[in-house]
Design a protein around this motif. Sequence first.
Motif, PDB file in Angstrom:
ATOM      1  N   LEU A   1      79.653  20.963  -8.097  1.00 45.29           N
ATOM      2  CA  LEU A   1      79.752  21.873  -7.823  1.00 45.29           C
ATOM      3  C   LEU A   1      80.634  22.353  -6.755  1.00 45.29           C
ATOM      4  CD1 LEU A   1      75.932  22.909  -7.091  1.00 45.29           C
ATOM      5  CD2 LEU A   1      77.164  23.740  -8.404  1.00 45.29           C
ATOM      6  N   SER A   2      81.661  21.349  -6.208  1.00 47.26           N
ATOM      7  CA  SER A   2      82.636  22.052  -5.422  1.00 47.26           C
ATOM      8  C   SER A   2      83.259  22.834  -5.831  1.00 47.26           C
ATOM      9  CB  SER A   2      83.168  20.398  -4.424  1.00 47.26           C
ATOM     10  OG  SER A   2      83.696  19.990  -4.712  1.00 47.26           O
ATOM     11  N   ILE A   3      83.768  22.001  -7.359  1.00 42.26           N
ATOM     12  CA  ILE A   3      84.267  22.915  -8.128  1.00 42.26           C
ATOM     13  C   ILE A   3      84.783  24.500  -8.188  1.00 42.26           C
ATOM     14  CG2 ILE A   3      86.340  22.653 -10.348  1.00 42.26           C
ATOM     15  CD1 ILE A   3      85.094  19.947 -10.858  1.00 42.26           C
TER      16      ILE A   3
ATOM     17  N   GLY B   1      75.082  18.666  -9.858  1.00 40.55           N
ATOM     18  CA  GLY B   1      75.638  19.438  -8.559  1.00 40.55           C
ATOM     19  C   GLY B   1      76.680  18.678  -7.712  1.00 40.55           C
ATOM     20  N   ARG B   2      77.259  17.370  -7.926  1.00 46.70           N
ATOM     21  CA  ARG B   2      77.940  17.159  -7.457  1.00 46.70           C
ATOM     22  C   ARG B   2      79.572  17.398  -7.714  1.00 46.70           C
ATOM     23  NH1 ARG B   2      77.413  10.906 -10.191  1.00 46.70           N
ATOM     24  NH2 ARG B   2      75.647  11.107  -9.344  1.00 46.70           N
TER      25      ARG B   2
ATOM     26  N   LYS C   1      88.242  19.094   0.218  1.00 47.53           N
ATOM     27  CA  LYS C   1      87.500  20.622  -1.108  1.00 47.53           C
ATOM     28  C   LYS C   1      86.998  22.123  -0.569  1.00 47.53           C
ATOM     29  CE  LYS C   1      88.269  22.075  -5.720  1.00 47.53           C
ATOM     30  NZ  LYS C   1      88.208  23.449  -4.758  1.00 47.53           N
TER      31      LYS C   1
ATOM     32  N   VAL D   1      70.692  18.252  -2.842  1.00 48.94           N
ATOM     33  CA  VAL D   1      71.317  18.828  -3.774  1.00 48.94           C
ATOM     34  C   VAL D   1      72.140  18.161  -4.308  1.00 48.94           C
ATOM     35  CG1 VAL D   1      73.050  20.069  -2.354  1.00 48.94           C
ATOM     36  CG2 VAL D   1      72.886  21.200  -4.520  1.00 48.94           C
ATOM     37  N   GLY D   2      72.094  16.680  -3.856  1.00 44.82           N
ATOM     38  CA  GLY D   2      72.781  15.992  -3.824  1.00 44.82           C
ATOM     39  C   GLY D   2      74.449  15.452  -4.190  1.00 44.82           C
ATOM     40  N   VAL D   3      74.604  16.154  -2.876  1.00 45.84           N
ATOM     41  CA  VAL D   3      76.522  16.151  -3.104  1.00 45.84           C
ATOM     42  C   VAL D   3      76.523  14.977  -1.721  1.00 45.84           C
ATOM     43  CG1 VAL D   3      78.321  17.812  -1.489  1.00 45.84           C
ATOM     44  CG2 VAL D   3      76.515  18.710  -3.524  1.00 45.84           C
TER      45      VAL D   3
ATOM     46  N   ARG E   1      76.812  21.656   1.962  1.00 46.63           N
ATOM     47  CA  ARG E   1      77.623  21.709   2.407  1.00 46.63           C
ATOM     48  C   ARG E   1      78.628  21.340   3.839  1.00 46.63           C
ATOM     49  NH1 ARG E   1      79.092  23.052  -2.892  1.00 46.63           N
ATOM     50  NH2 ARG E   1      80.895  23.785  -2.628  1.00 46.63           N
TER      51      ARG E   1
END
Lengths: 430, 165
Positions: free
Chosen positions: B26-28, B23-24, A73, A369-371, A66
Amino acid sequence: MRMTLAEKILARASGRESVAPDEVVVASIDLAMSHENADLVRKSFQEIGVPRVWDPERIVIIFDHRVPAESEKTAATHKAIREFVRAQEIRHFYDVGRGGICHQVLAENGHVWPGMVVVGTDSHTTTHGAFAAFATGIGATEMAGVWTEGKLWFKVPSTIRIEVAGELGPWISAKDLVLHIIGKLGADGADYRAVEFDGPVVRGMTVASRMVLANLAMEMGAKVAFTPADETLASYLAQRTGRAFAPGDLHFSPDPDARYERILVIDAGHEVREPQIACPHAVDQVKPLSEVGEVLVDQAVVGSCTNGRLEDLEIAARVVAGHRVHPRTRLLVIPASQQIYREAMRLGYLDTLIEAGAMINPPGCGPCVGVHQGILAAGEVCISSTNRNFIGRMGSKESGVYLASPAVVAASAVAGRIVHPQTVWQEVKS
Amino acid sequence: MTVRGRVAARLGDNVDTDVIYPGRFLSITDREKTAEHLFELAHPEILGRIQPGDFLVAGKNFGCGSSREQATAAVKYAGVGAIIAVSFARIFYRNSLNLGLPLLVSKDASARVHPGDELEIDVTAGVIYDQTTGESFAAAPLDPRAVELLQAGGLVPYLRKKYAA
Ligand code: SF4
């Protein structure tokens, strides 16, 4: 001693004369890599309560999933990791703008050497088998254990040997070969196993192409995958580290009489005559291009730890040169690292791609990764040089991802539908 | 080590980590919070059906794909007491031991137990008893290392005891 390469490396790392499949050994770890999930590792590590990591020199942390931070976050995660890196004096840290995708960064900076045991909190850590290292993915808590103890238990895998003979035809790349193999063996075809890729076709490949094989071996469940420690690898490493190894060194090769679970011989010229496409929503749903039918494409992606290297950008540039990306399609190109970005710029590949209408994204995982940076809407179709096409991987659960070689991705971007690169290539010549 | 519960859902082959935990999210990084997104894109109905201690049953290669530990954490913190499958992908398998979530490898049980069945599972002995049908199935034995981890409640408590206690 009749050992495969996986067995040899685990024997050495666990201080044994020899090991055999299914034995459990405790191996010392030579290199431990993490990306943004270092934050999860850090949390587990702090819960364990040991004050210092076992060896800050053997830990590498790379931001790639990311980058730059797409949310508050993530920004907080990045910040927490930076503080941890400073406090623990971890020197090998690649922050935003300094590295790129973790697997490419390890490779191009000479972090991986034949015979090493490498673990990474990323499943595609198998990529480093292209350096004849025993390299595998682990979870975050397990990595916290490695940061604590510097060792890990492994069940010695049995080995599947895949010998690729013949010749790859025009437009056929390592990606097509390995997709074909995954289609043949299935998503669990190498589960828990080591895979040794060898044979004249593999030995004729660049290190970048070998990384494609080892990277995608993960998608058939492999624990580790290897390509040969030969002259090609020795000269790649010598350029980056100034050190060389003897290509004949038996520490880095299987014994000639090693025992395999299975030996698969593939005649590439015969079996892989066409580009191969993995269709939604599984990497083992592989078809030759001519059987895929008419598929219109909304987005095309060239990038990732699978196919975002210089040779991939080169072929994409060659295919789109003199064309425009189709009006219904957007082409995203993501160099796998800062080094590749610069080289591709210097060599004019990026300019060619931009001229054709591509958008260049910063080095990192990008939409793989779909973010962020290229999320798909419901009903959209993407053709991508990445390695996974699971439901919702790149966005909406109602989108579909087809996996292919960079040449096919680039050609499909120009045509607006999935096509053989030859089609686009012929148009430019005529 | 014996666990009891009900089969909450049965899934097919090759359930991948993006299906388990997209994947969306994953920041958790709070493990407990991951449970809110279990199967969110592919099988949103399952989460609401899970009662504490329930089991999931699946086909082969459960948990293939990414190394994301959130996939295991989401299953565990949704309240699942164990997963039974024909086989598991290796990183998922290890992640589960490390977080203290029991996994049982049993082709027969995976084929013959049904959602709603009440099971009693002896994890260390590898015996799955279906109280609803009266059938009993053998699961592959765990290696001693795995038993040690599960008994400690996962790798963190195991190492905490070893190094820091
Ligand atoms: S590029 Fe894709 S597959 Fe590779 S490390 Fe990044 S997210 Fe994973």
